[in-house]
Design an enzyme around this catalytic site. Structure first.
Site, PDB file in Angstrom:
ATOM      1  N   PRO A  23       0.810  -1.227   0.000  1.00  0.00           N
ATOM      2  CA  PRO A  23       0.000   0.000   0.000  1.00  0.00           C
ATOM      3  C   PRO A  23       0.840   1.272   0.000  1.00  0.00           C
ATOM      4  O   PRO A  23       1.938   1.315   0.557  1.00  0.00           O
ATOM      5  CB  PRO A  23      -0.823  -0.108   1.288  1.00  0.00           C
TER       6      PRO A  23
ATOM      7  N   ASP B 162      12.484   2.674 -11.695  1.00  0.00           N
ATOM      8  CA  ASP B 162      13.896   2.890 -12.058  1.00  0.00           C
ATOM      9  C   ASP B 162      14.769   1.758 -11.513  1.00  0.00           C
ATOM     10  O   ASP B 162      15.682   1.269 -12.184  1.00  0.00           O
ATOM     11  CB  ASP B 162      14.374   4.237 -11.511  1.00  0.00           C
TER      12      ASP B 162
END
Lengths: 347, 347
Positions: free
Chosen positions: A232, A240
Site C-alpha cells: 500500500p 527505475d
C-alpha cells in the site's frame, strides 16, 4: 567480455529515483557504470518543490563528444530513463543510434519515462521521439499507461492487449517488452492461467508483471507473467530500480531453457524478486516512523499542508543501501517466478 | 543514530574521481549518501580534455535551499572535495557553517583539493576561502602541498613540520589532520621512529601517511604514522577514495584506546589499508593491458600524442567495483597499522 553500462537519467541529491535508484544496484551487481545526469535536482518531483537545473542538449552533447574523443564511449549496455524535453531526448537517441550501429550486440534497455495512471508528465512532443527510438532498444519497460501511449491505443480487453504487443514488437521492432506494476483489473485477471491468477477475492491486492519476447523467426511472442502482492501507498523510484535490475541480470547469451524459461523471463523474475523485497523493507521501515511521517496519501490534505506530503515522501525513499545484500544476491529472497502465459494468443 | 552523509564534490561520467570515487564506497559501508555535484564532466582532468559544465553558486544554493525547505538537510556527516572557484566554495562554506551551528556534533571532513606536487590547480582566491572554513572541519585531508599552502609555509625540516601542525591545529582550530601519500624524503624518514621507518635503501619506495589529533585540553598533538609501499605511476581519485573511507570509518565516540590507538589513527589505518589494496588491484590490472594502454608517464611523448596519455589514464581508473568486497571489509586485507610517532615533539 568486460561489461560496462552507460546510464543516462536524472540525478537527485536526496533520495532514490532515476540514477540514484539505478546506479548503486548495478555497481553492486559488479558493473562499471558510466553516469550521465539529465537533471541535477535536490529531490524527486513527488515532493512538489525542488531546486537545481536540467542538463540541456548542448551540455549532453558536450559530454558525449568528449567521451567519444577520449575513447570512453564503448559500453556493452545502455540504460536510459527520465529525460526532460524532446531536444535532450533527441540528442540521446542519436547517441543510442551511434552506439548500436557501432556495436549491434549492444543491450539497450529503454525505459520510456513519460507518465503514469493516465497522466503524461513529460511534454507531448517527447512521445514521437521515444517511438522513433524503439527500434534501437533491446528491452523496453513501459508501465501500463506508457505502453498505451507508445502503442497509441487504450488497453481494455484481450484484443487490444494482443494488438498493442504486436505493434510494439512487429511495427516498432522491439524484441523484449516488460510491463510491471500492472493494476490487476478483473478482465486482465480473468485472462491469466490459473497458476498465475490470485484467488478472485484477492485480485485487487496484487500487481501483475508481464514479459513478452519476440524475434523475427517467431510467429507469436512468448509471454510470461507473475503476480506480486500490492504494497500500500506510493513509492518513488521503484520503476527505475526494477529497470536497472532487469538490465543487470539480462543474459541473452544463455538462450531459452527447455522448461520454457527465457533470458527475459529469468531476468524479470530476479528483478521482480529483488524490487519487491526492497519495497517490502521500505514499507516496513516507513511504518516504524512517527505518525506525522506516515500519514496516508490524501491530495486534499497534502495541498493544504505541503509538509505533510514532504514528510511522507521522505519516509518512503527506497531503502536501497540497507538492502544491498538482497540486491547483490548474498541474502536470498524467495524467487518470484514468471510463468509462461500459455494460451494468450489462442483464447 | 541513523547516519547520513552529504557529499559535495565533482562528478564525472566515466571513471572514478571525486564523488564517483567516494559515494559508492560510502554506500558499501552502509551510509545513505546525499550527492551534490559541483561539476558534471565527461571525465577527470588528467585526460586533458573533457566536456560538460560546472555547477555555479546559484545552482548550488538552489539545491541547498530546496533541500532545506523540504527538511532534507540534516546530515550527520559532511564531506566536501573538489570545488571549482571561490564563489561556489563560499556557498558551500556558508552551508557547512549553518549545518555545524545547527548540529555541533556534525562530523565534517574537508578535503582541501587545491593542487599537488608544488602546483596549484584551482584559482588562487580559493585558498583564503578554504582557510576561513578550517575551523568548521572535524578532519582535514590535505596532501603535502596543500598542507604547505594552508599553513603558508614550506615543509622542509622538523621545525617547519611542527610549526605547520601547530598552525593548523591551534591557529585554524582543526582537531584532526591527516596527510597521506607523502613522498618519504630523507629528512622526513630520519625523523621517523625505527618501527615505522623503512630500511634506508628502500626509503624512496615508500609513501608516508601521518595523522595528528589535538584538542584544547592537550598541550601537544597526538601523532601517528605509517608507511606503505609506493605503487609506480600516477592514479587519479586515490585521495578522494582515501578521504571517503576515512570519514566512513571515523568513530570519535569510541574514544582513545589504552594502547595508544585513537579514533583518528584507527580510521586512518583502515582507510589506508583499503585504499592501498584497491590501488594494488588497479595497478595489477593496468599491467595486464595491451602495451599501448600501459606506457609509462612521459609528458613529452604524451604531448606529442595525446591518445597515449588518454589510454594510460583509462587503464588506470580505480578498480572500485571489482574491489567492493575489500571496501566492505568482507574480504580482509592485512591491516596497515598507524603507529604512535613518539618523540616528534621532544627531539
Amino acid at each position: 567480455m568486460v561489461e560496462r553500462i552507460l546510464s543516462i537519467q536524472s540525478h537527485v541529491a536526496f533520495g532514490y529515483v532515476g540514477g540514484k535508484a539505478a546506479v548503486f544496484p548495478l555497481q553492486c551487481l559488479g558493473y562499471d557504470v558510466d553516469v550521465v545526469n539529465t537533471v541535477n535536482f535536490s529531490n524527486h518531483a513527488g515532493y512538489r518543490r525542488s531546486g537545481g537545473s536540467k542538463t540541456n542538449a548542448a551540455e549532453l552533447n558536450s559530454i558525449f563528444e568528449s567521451m567519444e574523443a577520449n575513447e570512453l564511449l564503448s559500453p556493452t549496455r545502455l540504460l536510459t530513463g527520465y529525460i526532460p524535453g524532446a531536444e535532450a531526448l533527441t540528442a540521446i537517441g542519436q547517441l543510442a543510434a551511434k552506439l548500436k550501429k557501432r556495436k549491434p550486440e549492444l543491450i539497450y534497455l529503454l525505459d520510456p519515462v513519460m507518465g503514469d495512471a493516465g497522466r503524461l508528465y513529460v511534454a507531448p512532443d517527447v512521445v514521437p521521439v521515444y517511438q522513433s527510438m524503439l527500434s534501437l532498444a533491446s528491452v523496453i519497460t513501459p508501465n501500463w499507461f506508457e505502453a498505451e501511449t507508445l502503442a497509441n491505443m487504450t488497453l481494455h480487453d484481450l484484443a487490444s492487449l494482443r494488438k498493442a504487443l504486436t505493434v510494439l514488437h512487429k511495427d516498432y521492432g522491439v524484441p523484449n517488452v516488460v510491463i510491471s506494476s500492472i493494476p490487476l483489473t478483473t478482465w486482465l485477471a480473468d485472462l491469466l492461467p490459473s497458476n498465475i491468477r490470485p484467488p478472485p477475492e484477492e485480485h485487487s491486492d496484487h500487481l501483475l508483471c508481464m514479459s513478452s519476447s519476440w524475434s523475427a523467426t517467431q510467429e507469436k511472442p512468448t509471454i510470461h507473467a507473475g503476480c506480486v502482492p500490492l504494497i500500500p501507498g506510493y513509492f518513488s523510484g521503484v520503476g527505475d530500480l526494477f529497470s536497472a535490475l532487469l538490465l543487470g541480470q539480462f543474459k541473452p547469451e544463455q538462450g531459452d531453457h527447455p522448461d520454457g524459461v527465457t533470458p527475459l523471463s529469468s531476468a524479470t523474475s530476479h528483478a521482480l524478486t529483488k524490487t519487491h523485497a526492497v519495497l517490502t523493507v521500505t514499507y516496513k521501515y516507513s511504518e516504524t516512523l512517527p505518525p506525522d511521517e506516515r500519514q496516508a496519501s490524501d491530495e486534499e490534505k497534502d495541498d493544504a499542508e505541503p509538509m505533510r506530503r514532504i514528510r511522507r515522501m521522505r519516509g518512503r525513499e527506497l531503502r536501497l543501501i540497507q538492502c544491498q545484500d538482497i540486491i547483490r544476491g548474498a541474502e536470498l529472497a524467495e524467487l518470484r517466478e514468471m510463468h509462461p502465459w500459455i494460451g494468450l494468443w489462442d483464447i
